[in-house]
Enzyme design. Sequence first.
Site, mmCIF file in Angstrom:
data_model
loop_
_atom_site.group_PDB
_atom_site.id
_atom_site.type_symbol
_atom_site.label_atom_id
_atom_site.label_comp_id
_atom_site.label_asym_id
_atom_site.label_seq_id
_atom_site.Cartn_x
_atom_site.Cartn_y
_atom_site.Cartn_z
ATOM 1 N N SER A 211 -53.778 15.189 13.585
ATOM 2 C CA SER A 211 -54.784 14.140 13.489
ATOM 3 C C SER A 211 -55.219 13.706 14.884
ATOM 4 O O SER A 211 -54.482 13.875 15.861
ATOM 5 C CB SER A 211 -54.187 12.960 12.722
ATOM 6 O OG SER A 211 -55.158 12.008 12.407
ATOM 7 N N GLY A 249 -58.404 16.061 10.466
ATOM 8 C CA GLY A 249 -57.825 15.807 11.774
ATOM 9 C C GLY A 249 -58.802 15.571 12.891
ATOM 10 O O GLY A 249 -58.389 15.284 14.023
ATOM 11 N N GLU A 284 -61.064 18.335 5.031
ATOM 12 C CA GLU A 284 -60.565 17.033 4.574
ATOM 13 C C GLU A 284 -60.726 15.946 5.645
ATOM 14 O O GLU A 284 -59.737 15.430 6.171
ATOM 15 C CB GLU A 284 -59.092 17.159 4.175
ATOM 16 C CG GLU A 284 -58.856 18.092 3.001
ATOM 17 C CD GLU A 284 -57.376 18.298 2.689
ATOM 18 O OE1 GLU A 284 -56.541 17.868 3.513
ATOM 19 O OE2 GLU A 284 -57.063 18.878 1.642
ATOM 20 N N GLY A 286 -61.084 12.384 7.229
ATOM 21 C CA GLY A 286 -60.742 11.021 6.844
ATOM 22 C C GLY A 286 -61.115 10.066 7.956
ATOM 23 O O GLY A 286 -62.051 9.280 7.850
ATOM 24 N N ARG A 324 -50.941 0.765 15.069
ATOM 25 C CA ARG A 324 -51.060 2.027 15.788
ATOM 26 C C ARG A 324 -50.734 1.925 17.279
ATOM 27 O O ARG A 324 -50.104 2.825 17.833
ATOM 28 C CB ARG A 324 -52.445 2.630 15.586
ATOM 29 C CG ARG A 324 -52.742 2.958 14.108
ATOM 30 C CD ARG A 324 -54.057 3.695 13.947
ATOM 31 N NE ARG A 324 -53.972 5.019 14.534
ATOM 32 C CZ ARG A 324 -54.570 5.372 15.661
ATOM 33 N NH1 ARG A 324 -55.299 4.497 16.342
ATOM 34 N NH2 ARG A 324 -54.435 6.585 16.138
ATOM 35 N N TYR A 328 -47.893 4.539 18.114
ATOM 36 C CA TYR A 328 -48.327 5.770 18.788
ATOM 37 C C TYR A 328 -48.775 5.558 20.224
ATOM 38 O O TYR A 328 -49.160 6.528 20.889
ATOM 39 C CB TYR A 328 -49.522 6.401 18.057
ATOM 40 C CG TYR A 328 -49.390 6.619 16.581
ATOM 41 C CD1 TYR A 328 -48.218 7.099 16.009
ATOM 42 C CD2 TYR A 328 -50.468 6.360 15.746
ATOM 43 C CE1 TYR A 328 -48.123 7.307 14.648
ATOM 44 C CE2 TYR A 328 -50.385 6.579 14.377
ATOM 45 C CZ TYR A 328 -49.209 7.047 13.836
ATOM 46 O OH TYR A 328 -49.111 7.258 12.488
ATOM 47 N N CYS A 355 -43.598 -11.898 16.408
ATOM 48 C CA CYS A 355 -42.433 -12.115 17.263
ATOM 49 C C CYS A 355 -41.902 -10.795 17.782
ATOM 50 O O CYS A 355 -40.755 -10.400 17.505
ATOM 51 C CB CYS A 355 -41.353 -12.882 16.502
ATOM 52 S SG CYS A 355 -41.842 -14.572 16.118
ATOM 53 N N GLU A 356 -42.735 -10.090 18.513
ATOM 54 C CA GLU A 356 -42.393 -8.818 19.143
ATOM 55 C C GLU A 356 -43.124 -8.714 20.477
ATOM 56 O O GLU A 356 -44.343 -8.936 20.528
ATOM 57 C CB GLU A 356 -42.825 -7.629 18.264
ATOM 58 C CG GLU A 356 -42.151 -7.534 16.922
ATOM 59 C CD GLU A 356 -40.748 -6.939 17.016
ATOM 60 O OE1 GLU A 356 -40.415 -6.359 18.066
ATOM 61 O OE2 GLU A 356 -40.001 -7.070 16.026
ATOM 62 N N TYR A 385 -56.633 3.993 9.202
ATOM 63 C CA TYR A 385 -55.208 3.813 9.475
ATOM 64 C C TYR A 385 -54.881 2.428 10.017
ATOM 65 O O TYR A 385 -53.894 2.258 10.714
ATOM 66 C CB TYR A 385 -54.702 4.900 10.425
ATOM 67 C CG TYR A 385 -54.888 6.274 9.872
ATOM 68 C CD1 TYR A 385 -54.070 6.745 8.850
ATOM 69 C CD2 TYR A 385 -55.910 7.095 10.326
ATOM 70 C CE1 TYR A 385 -54.265 7.999 8.299
ATOM 71 C CE2 TYR A 385 -56.108 8.358 9.784
ATOM 72 C CZ TYR A 385 -55.278 8.795 8.777
ATOM 73 O OH TYR A 385 -55.477 10.029 8.226
#
Length: 426
Positions: A211, A249, A284, A286, A324, A328, A355-356, A385
């Site tokens: 992707s 992708g 395909e 997306g 994301r 990633y 809280c991160e 996504y």
Amino acid sequence: MTMVIENGWPHTASWAGEELRIGGVGVRELAAEFGTPAYVLDEEDFLERCARWRQALPDGEVHYGGKAFLCPEVVRWLDTAGLCLDVCTGGELAVAVAGGMDPARVVFHGNNKSLAELRRAVSWRVGCVVVDSFSEIGRLAALAAEAGVRQSVMVRVTPGVEAHTHEFIATGGDDSKFGFSLRAGLAAEAVRRVLAEPSLELTGLHSHIGSQITDLAGFTLAAHRMAGFLRAMEDEHGVTIPKLDLGGGLGIVHRNGDPLPPRPDEVVAAVREAVPDHVRLAVEPGRSIAGPTAVALYEVGTVKEIPGARTYVSVDGGMSDNPRPAMYGAAYTAVLASRLSTAPTREVTVVGKHCESGDVLVRDLPLPSDVRPGDLLAVPASGAYQRSMASNYNHVTRPPVVAVRDGVARVIVRRETEEDLLRLYV
């Protein structure tokens, strides 16, 4: 004022007066009526991107990759646009049917489909199941025989192609959790087992190499390897395999400096030359359809300056509505969308409310130095996504999806409420 990145925004995005408008609706009006955070989806842009794929492949099949973003209204758009749909869970299949999609136009993926999901696929007469393991071939054959039907299948093949993307979204290597390895001979054995099952019909071969891919090399290499394998299987077994599905992708632009991905017609032209004349090509897409069609809209809550370090601009969303960047390292941009500013810019870090410390949406972003609480920020390329991967971390409620077109805005996925969260507890 011009858009920050031409190719990452919905095509109707423009500046009118002192605010960003999408689909003819201003962001201040959107925030006032629907609240923030919110995903604002350009319906016209979505349909135009569907049309580009159909025009690029008029004699083949375009299956929208539902995992990018799916809801019943989007299913209806796909139906109108003449696209088929691929799903990878029973839940996505249920959404497809709820949106009115004929199950015969659905392709069902997944590396670990449950017995219940396979049974549903057979009973609902799903058009094609992409088999992903030897055990699944046996289970599906038994269920189809029990139902007295012949189930169409494709065999998912991992062609050993490096997609040049993040390792978490690369799926075409020999050690992928998906499919049957071409190099190890597992794909050939899968074809043999499918052909040996009277209740299964081999209608094609399938591959997907990853992707967010922005060059053609991986696509063309996968096409040549898959076409060679298809011919070899036809010769070995004396059969005709009518379809080759090369997956999706294709990447999108998220910010200035990102490489421009190929157009749909360029992708199709690059892979078509490898496909035998008697074989129907399927793709395909997306992300390349949904991704640029939506903008995430946030309200600034605090601006925190740390002398000698950085400035944090905190918004009312974060990693729960866009995981994301944390997962990633995906890079985004944002603009001050609710007003124009002549103040000089400074680099800031746009963070969420969770809280991160890793709850960062955009790093090193130049924003006007007078950005303040109450301002609205717009993050483009937010259609794929993000809502589909959104969570309730810290018990936040997931944002709505608001479709805009010709000056009209309407909710197609409502905002969750605290009552929705509490309803699950026993």
